[in-house]
Design an enzyme around this catalytic site. Structure first.
Site, PDB file in Angstrom:
ATOM      1  CB  CYS A 214      35.402  41.197  42.516  1.00 42.63           C
ATOM      2  SG  CYS A 214      36.960  41.813  43.152  1.00 42.63           S
ATOM      3  CG  LEU A 215      36.791  37.332  47.343  1.00 40.97           C
ATOM      4  CD1 LEU A 215      38.011  36.694  47.987  1.00 40.97           C
ATOM      5  CD2 LEU A 215      35.503  36.742  47.916  1.00 40.97           C
TER       6      LEU A 215
ATOM      7  CD  GLN B 217      40.873  41.218  45.253  1.00 40.90           C
ATOM      8  OE1 GLN B 217      41.477  40.271  44.800  1.00 40.90           O
ATOM      9  NE2 GLN B 217      39.566  41.199  45.436  1.00 40.90           N
TER      10      GLN B 217
ATOM     11  CG  HIS C 129      38.739  39.153  38.237  1.00 36.23           C
ATOM     12  ND1 HIS C 129      37.411  39.511  38.191  1.00 36.23           N
ATOM     13  CD2 HIS C 129      39.170  39.516  39.481  1.00 36.23           C
ATOM     14  CE1 HIS C 129      37.068  40.073  39.340  1.00 36.23           C
ATOM     15  NE2 HIS C 129      38.113  40.076  40.153  1.00 36.23           N
ATOM     16  CD  GLU C 130      41.851  37.510  41.360  1.00 38.65           C
ATOM     17  OE1 GLU C 130      42.251  38.499  42.006  1.00 38.65           O
ATOM     18  OE2 GLU C 130      40.687  37.084  41.441  1.00 38.65           O
TER      19      GLU C 130
ATOM     20  N   GLY D 284      39.825  33.603  43.577  1.00 32.21           N
ATOM     21  CA  GLY D 284      41.095  34.273  43.364  1.00 32.21           C
ATOM     22  C   GLY D 284      41.219  35.492  44.265  1.00 32.21           C
TER      23      GLY D 284
ATOM     24  CG  HIS E  35      42.083  42.753  41.570  1.00 30.54           C
ATOM     25  ND1 HIS E  35      41.273  43.768  42.013  1.00 30.54           N
ATOM     26  CD2 HIS E  35      41.305  41.638  41.536  1.00 30.54           C
ATOM     27  CE1 HIS E  35      40.047  43.277  42.228  1.00 30.54           C
ATOM     28  NE2 HIS E  35      40.042  42.004  41.945  1.00 30.54           N
TER      29      HIS E  35
END
Ligand code: NI
Length: 170
Positions: A92-93, A51, A134-135, A46, A138
């Site tokens: 997480c990226l 981000q 999670h997204e 995701g 963000h």
């Protein structure tokens, strides 16, 4: 399409609250396509626009094993959450190589616009439910490490900053 630069924790820009998308136009579709390319390239499940330093409510997710089921969530909203909670190891990226347990709703019902600007709604469970929550975090400026203890968070911060310094030296 173009690969986007993914911000790394503790970059303060990750704490920006995203605004709603007012119109799903060519600019947003381009953003979606670039985010998908960046997510697949980084092997993530995701990615939120936050981000990539775009502060609008856009998310892309693909939790499929074959990496061929992209989901686009524009202006996502949770319309239902299960009382049942679940613990999952998240990554997480924006926080590379860090994984830790986070408590989330086991099931959520999501309403969002798609890449075509049309509203859709779906129920998610398992990894997809976790990824959605999670997204969506963000988009309100929240990174998953903020669910961890202050001690763990400080360690992660130190590790990330050291990593950046090491990369700069190379
Ligand atoms: Ni993330």
């Amino acid at each position: 399409m173009a690969k986007l630069i993914i911000l790394r924790y503790p970059d303060p820009r990750l704490h920006t609250v995203a605004k709603a998308v007012t119109r799903v136009d060519a600019r947003i579709r381009q953003l979606v396509d670039d985010m998908l390319e960046s997510m697949y390239d980084a092997d993530g499940v995701g990615l939120a626009a936050t981000q990539v330093d775009v502060h609008e409510r856009v998310i892309v997710i693909d939790t499929s094993e074959m990496r061929d089921q992209p989901r686009v969530l524009i202006n996502p909203a949770l319309v239902a959450r299960s009382e049942e909670m679940t613990f999952t190891d998240e990554g997480c990226l924006s926080v590379p190589a860090i994984y830790d347990r986070v408590r989330r709703h086991a099931r959520v019902t999501v309403r969002a616009l798609g890449r075509d600007g049309e509203p859709h709604e779906f129920e998610a469970e398992g990894l997809l439910a976790v990824a959605v929550q999670h997204e969506m975090d963000h988009l309100i400026g929240k990174v998953f490490v903020e669910y961890l203890s202050q001690l763990k968070r400080d360690r992660i911060k130190t590790k990330m900053l050291k990593k950046v310094r090491d990369e700069e030296r190379d």
